[in-house]
Every structure is written in C-alpha cells, then in structure tokens.
Write an enzyme that holds these catalytic residues in place. Structure first.
Site, PDB file in Angstrom:
ATOM      1  N   LYS A 156       0.845  -1.190   0.000  1.00 54.51           N
ATOM      2  CA  LYS A 156       0.000   0.000   0.000  1.00 54.51           C
ATOM      3  C   LYS A 156       0.885   1.246   0.000  1.00 54.51           C
ATOM      4  O   LYS A 156       2.045   1.131   0.410  1.00 54.51           O
ATOM      5  CB  LYS A 156      -0.968  -0.008   1.180  1.00 54.51           C
ATOM      6  CG  LYS A 156      -0.280   0.039   2.546  1.00 54.51           C
ATOM      7  CD  LYS A 156      -1.056   0.755   3.582  1.00 54.51           C
ATOM      8  CE  LYS A 156      -0.865   2.254   3.500  1.00 54.51           C
ATOM      9  NZ  LYS A 156      -0.723   2.946   4.764  1.00 54.51           N
ATOM     10  N   ASP A 185      -2.684  -5.593   2.358  1.00 56.85           N
ATOM     11  CA  ASP A 185      -3.134  -4.709   3.425  1.00 56.85           C
ATOM     12  C   ASP A 185      -2.803  -5.484   4.688  1.00 56.85           C
ATOM     13  O   ASP A 185      -3.450  -6.490   4.983  1.00 56.85           O
ATOM     14  CB  ASP A 185      -4.641  -4.455   3.344  1.00 56.85           C
ATOM     15  CG  ASP A 185      -5.084  -3.482   4.420  1.00 56.85           C
ATOM     16  OD1 ASP A 185      -4.587  -3.589   5.553  1.00 56.85           O
ATOM     17  OD2 ASP A 185      -5.915  -2.609   4.134  1.00 56.85           O
ATOM     18  N   HIS A 186      -1.772  -5.034   5.412  1.00 56.47           N
ATOM     19  CA  HIS A 186      -1.271  -5.908   6.479  1.00 56.47           C
ATOM     20  C   HIS A 186      -2.307  -6.143   7.587  1.00 56.47           C
ATOM     21  O   HIS A 186      -2.193  -7.091   8.343  1.00 56.47           O
ATOM     22  CB  HIS A 186       0.071  -5.399   7.029  1.00 56.47           C
ATOM     23  CG  HIS A 186      -0.032  -4.212   7.932  1.00 56.47           C
ATOM     24  ND1 HIS A 186      -0.195  -2.931   7.474  1.00 56.47           N
ATOM     25  CD2 HIS A 186      -0.007  -4.112   9.280  1.00 56.47           C
ATOM     26  CE1 HIS A 186      -0.242  -2.102   8.506  1.00 56.47           C
ATOM     27  NE2 HIS A 186      -0.137  -2.801   9.611  1.00 56.47           N
ATOM     28  N   HIS A 248      -7.068   0.091   5.764  1.00 61.06           N
ATOM     29  CA  HIS A 248      -7.272  -0.697   6.979  1.00 61.06           C
ATOM     30  C   HIS A 248      -8.698  -0.612   7.544  1.00 61.06           C
ATOM     31  O   HIS A 248      -9.320  -1.623   7.840  1.00 61.06           O
ATOM     32  CB  HIS A 248      -6.279  -0.268   8.062  1.00 61.06           C
ATOM     33  CG  HIS A 248      -4.858  -0.212   7.581  1.00 61.06           C
ATOM     34  ND1 HIS A 248      -4.337  -1.115   6.689  1.00 61.06           N
ATOM     35  CD2 HIS A 248      -3.839   0.643   7.870  1.00 61.06           C
ATOM     36  CE1 HIS A 248      -3.058  -0.828   6.454  1.00 61.06           C
ATOM     37  NE2 HIS A 248      -2.738   0.243   7.155  1.00 61.06           N
TER      38      HIS A 248
HETATM   39  C1  BG6 Z   1       0.319   1.782   8.097  1.00 63.12           C
HETATM   40  C2  BG6 Z   1       0.204   3.287   8.112  1.00 63.12           C
HETATM   41  O1  BG6 Z   1      -0.302   1.255   6.968  1.00 63.12           O
HETATM   42  O2  BG6 Z   1      -0.293   1.256   9.257  1.00 63.12           O
HETATM   43  C3  BG6 Z   1       0.838   3.835   9.365  1.00 63.12           C
HETATM   44  O3  BG6 Z   1       0.860   3.812   6.976  1.00 63.12           O
HETATM   45  C4  BG6 Z   1       0.263   3.191  10.588  1.00 63.12           C
HETATM   46  O4  BG6 Z   1       0.681   5.242   9.438  1.00 63.12           O
HETATM   47  C5  BG6 Z   1       0.313   1.673  10.470  1.00 63.12           C
HETATM   48  O5  BG6 Z   1       1.030   3.608  11.695  1.00 63.12           O
HETATM   49  C6  BG6 Z   1      -0.416   1.004  11.606  1.00 63.12           C
HETATM   50  O6  BG6 Z   1      -0.175  -0.365  11.565  1.00 63.12           O
HETATM   51  P1  BG6 Z   1      -0.264  -1.242  12.865  1.00 63.12           P
HETATM   52  O7  BG6 Z   1      -0.115  -2.645  12.391  1.00 63.12           O
HETATM   53  O8  BG6 Z   1       0.865  -0.801  13.749  1.00 63.12           O
HETATM   54  O9  BG6 Z   1      -1.590  -0.958  13.478  1.00 63.12           O
END
Ligand code: BG6
Length: 499
Positions: A156, A185-186, A248
């Site tokens: 992304k 999308d992790h 997300h």
């Molecule tokens: C990323 C965003 O995709 O997700 C970041 O670009 C954000 O800004 C992050 O901090 C949050 O990921 P997680 O897994 O830490 O909730």
C-alpha cells in the site's frame, strides 16, 4: 523451488518486517524447504554483506525467535544461506538481466521436474510500482509456464485516489493477470481481524442478531499514540484518510459487515467484500460536511517536510451508511488518529436498548454506578493490543433490591492461547508463496474503497470545510470529535486497553 525477490531490499519495510517475518517462519519450520530470498536494490553490495546487515536488524526486530543470542546465531547460520543479493536499479531495464540469470541459476540448480514459484515483492516507494511491473514484463519475468507460477505483491498505498488506482491497475494488468497480483493490506494478516470471520461465521449465537434489527451502531477505531515523525513528507500528501481509512478501516468494516461467504476461498470472500463496499452510500459535499470530522495534532506543522499552513488531517472521523437490507439506517463510525492517548484498534458493536424496562422507579437510594436505565448490550472486539473480546450486559446487583449494573464477560487471547501473536506479514507472505489470495485485496475492492474515500478527501481539500481542529498529542484527540458524534445522539466508546 520458491524464489522470493524483494525490490527495495535496503529499505525499512524489508529489514523491519519482511525479513523478520521470513526468519520467524523459518524458525517455525513453515517456509518451503527449497526457498531463496533475493534482495534487489541500488546499493552495491555482496550477498554476504546483506546477510550480515540483516542478521543485526533481524536480531533487533524479531520477537520470540530472537530471545536467546546463541540460539539466534545458530538459527541465523541455517537461515542465511537462502539469502542472495542482486544490485540493480528498478528504472533500468538492463538491471533485470542479472536478476533473470540469478533466478535461472537458482532454478536450474534444482530438480527440473519440480515446479517453481517466483514471487516479486514491491517494497519500494509507490511511484515505482508501475515501473517495476513494466520492467518485469519487458524482461519476460512476468510470464508463467506450466511449471512456473509468477506472482507480484504490491504494498500500500495502491494509488492515491480512484484515478491513479485505476491507472496502476491498468499498468500492472498489462503484464500480470489479476490472479497473479497480490495487493497487500497488512491488517488482513492480523489474527484478530481474521477472528472477526470466525466469530461471525463459526458460531450460531452472533449471526442471527448481526443486523439492523438488533444493532444500533458500529464504531471502528484505529488510534495510535505515535506521531508521524520522519514519515512526515509522505504523510503530508496522504493524511489520515488515505493512510488508514481507504485501506485498513474499510477492510475491517468489510469483515464486520459482509454477508457470509459460502467458502473460505479468495473468490467467495472477495466477492462479498466488494458487495458491501459497493453498498456504502457515497457522499455529496454537504453530507461530507455533516458526516465527517477532522483534526490535526499541535506540532504537526513543525514536523520536517510539512507545510507551515498544512491542513492535512492527522485525526479523522467518518459516519457511513451501508444501503442494503442488513444494514439500512445503521450508522458505522470510523475513527483514527495519530497522537492519541493510547494505541488501540477496536470494533464496538452497540446493540439497541431493550424496548421496554420494567425496572424503572426505584431510583432514589441508588448509587451512581447502579442504574435503572437499561443500556444496550455492547460487543467489543479488541483487535490490538490486548487482543480479546468483551461483552457487556445488564446484571442484578446482589443484595441491593432490583438495582442493575452493566457487567462484562471477558475473553483474552493471551489467557486462552500460549505463544506470541505472530506478525501479520508472516501469514501474508506464506499465503502469497502458496498462492492463496483470500487475504489480499482485489482490483475492484481497491477501486470501490477509493470511490468511498475520494468524495470525502476532495471536500476536505477544497477549503469549504472548517480547517482541522488542533489537538494536543496524548490528550484524547480533538474535543470537537465528541461534540460531533453527540449531535447524532451517540458517544464514542473509549478504552485504553491494559496490555
Ligand atoms: C500503516 C500506516 O499502513 O499502518 C501507518 O501507513 C500506521 O501510518 C500503520 O502507523 C499502523 O499499523 P499497525 O499494524 O501498527 O496498526
């Protein structure tokens, strides 16, 4: 034979997330036995140098696997030989020839009767996604053969709006079929996000009440206590809507609200996700003004790379409606912010209040915590940290006449299951290696998500809405967000999880 090529090998994502996830998978014996990891980047270095660099960063960023130094060193010595490095520039067609030769060498060294998988991972800056796909295509590296599957993983952000996402889809599709493309999308690799599907579709007690007849509103929050820091130049062009909502938050929303797929496979799941995204009501300008709120933390404008009069939002709240039979008239509130008091990603399902209470009337001597007013039940899914589920319901206060109180049933993953929560990249990398795209976004899904976000972003940018409300980091976010939701007769459910 599995060959994973990482473009952007010297970048942060590779050292912080990808290699630690691959190492953890190796330690858990989940990686395919015959596998190579090939780094591709401009910095000239040998495979040995890259291996040594990665040993240090992986030691730092792995959780459980790296606990004991000596143990880590032993495991790393076994893991390191699968790591190779190829110096090259993604914009230079000639650089793809040594890569091609390396892949062929690695594959020819293997038993030719075995099938091969080539997985190209684009961990580069987004402006290079299209170029990388073009170069792979031009070098003949995108072609599949009966004995060789080729896949491409794209990080992304996938585009910055609908137009750019469509254009990128077109470019990538010129060289790769949709079934070869894995848009990551992790959040979809998070165990607790996947557990939403299990909660809904592997139990009978939730699904019958999972609709407008029982649910009053849904709140999805992804707050972070961190600030944008050195990512400011990127963030300044993205802002909270592009950074957290388009991907997300909308992905979580699809899991919470989609119809039950008939099977757990990529097509069935993604078909249902697209249907729900396409049912979300698109907003006109006046609706955006009413149904969204934004803020910016004090000090954001002083971050390096940020304009002194920037109106980029670091906090956002949006009220959406899903126009289908299940969800008609049920507001879904999405909220996300940087510089919030704590990190929490949670889904709150607020059920209707019972239609009538027979417990009114004996309010006089009631302590404040005991209430004759019935509260709707609440189901809280804590996605991270302190992963768990809480159900709140009314109960009788013992030895206190008919006094009532809201009580809670708690479930915590860490009490019920041993071990650490794996990083989402472990699950997603493994799925891509094995050709399972269930937890990756399809082209129509990404485009539908931009269709929802674009009208909001454009009103946020056009200067006709008040500028973002300033708020102090770590202090609860902008006050206006509480007034904003109050005008719809609701309030945020706020909880800083105890980890
Ligand atoms: C990323 C965003 O995709 O997700 C970041 O670009 C954000 O800004 C992050 O901090 C949050 O990921 P997680 O897994 O830490 O909730």
């Amino acid at each position: 034979m599995y060959n994973l090529v990482i473009f952007g090998a010297s970048g942060d994502l590779t050292s912080r997330k990808l290699i630690p996830a691959l190492f953890n998978l190796f330690v858990k014996k989940r990686l395919p036995q015959r596998m190579n990891i090939i780094g591709f980047a401009r910095t000239a270095m040998t495979s040995g140098t890259w291996q040594n660099q990665l040993a240090e960063t992986t030691r730092k960023y792995t959780g459980n696997a790296g606990q004991n130094e000596a143990h880590f060193d032993t495991l790393w010595r076994e893991f390191a030989p699968m790591i190779h490095y190829c110096t090259g520039d993604i914009t230079d067609a000639a650089s793809f020839q040594p890569l091609r030769r390396l892949l062929e060498e690695l594959e020819n060294g293997a038993d030719a009767s075995l099938s091969a998988v080539r997985l190209f991972y684009l961990a580069v800056a987004p402006e290079f996604y299209g170029t990388a796909a073009e170069q792979l295509g031009a070098a003949g590296l995108a072609e599949e053969t009966p004995n060789r599957a080729v896949r491409i993983v794209i990080e992304k952000p996938f585009g910055t709006d609908l137009t750019t996402a469509r254009k990128l889809n077109e470019t990538v599709h010129r060289h790769f079929g949709e079934s070869q493309i894995y848009r990551i999308d992790h959040y979809l690799g998070k165990e607790t996000v996947n557990n939403i599907l299990v909660l809904r579709f592997a139990n009978t007690i939730f699904e019958p009440i999972w609709n407008r007849n029982y649910i009053d509103n849904i709140q999805i929050t992804a707050n972070e206590n961190t600030l944008v820091g050195r990512r400011a130049p990127y963030y300044e062009t993205a802002g909270i809507l592009r950074d957290m909502f388009q991907n997300h938050l909308l992905q979580i929303l699809t899991f919470v609200t989609m119809e039950a797929p008939s099977r757990f496979d990529a097509k069935s799941i993604r078909d249902e996700k697209v249907k729900v995204l396409q049912s979300i009501r698109l907003m006109q300008e006046t609706e955006v003004m009413q149904n969204s709120f934004r803020g910016q933390y004090n000090g954001y404008r002083q971050e390096p790379g940020v304009k002194p009069d920037s109106i980029t939002a670091t906090f956002g709240a949006v009220r959406l409606f899903i126009d289908n039979w299940r969800w008609k008239h049920v507001p879904v509130y999405l909220r996300s912010g940087k510089g919030m008091p704590c990190r929490t990603t949670q889904v709150v399902i607020n059920f209707h209040c019972p239609p009538h209470s027979m417990f009114q009337g004996n309010t006089e001597q009631m302590p404040a915590a005991h209430t004759p007013l019935l509260q709707g039940n609440r189901l809280l899914l804590q996605l991270q940290p302190a992963e768990g589920i809480q159900i709140s319901f009314m109960s009788k206060v013992p030895d206190a006449d008919m006094h009532l109180r809201s009580s809670e049933l708690l479930f915590n993953f860490k009490d019920q299951f041993r071990g650490e929560m794996p990083d989402s990249y472990e699950r997603l990398l493994l799925d891509a290696l094995h050709g399972d795209a269930s937890l990756y976004a399809r082209n129509d899904e990404v485009e539908a998500a931009w269709q929802i976000i674009d009208p909001i972003q454009s009103v946020w940018d056009n200067g006709r809405m008040p500028p973002p409300e300033l708020y102090n980091a770590d202090q609860g976010g902008p006050d206006g967000a509480y007034d904003w939701i109050k005008k719809f007769g609701q309030s945020w459910f706020d909880l800083c999880p105890v980890v």
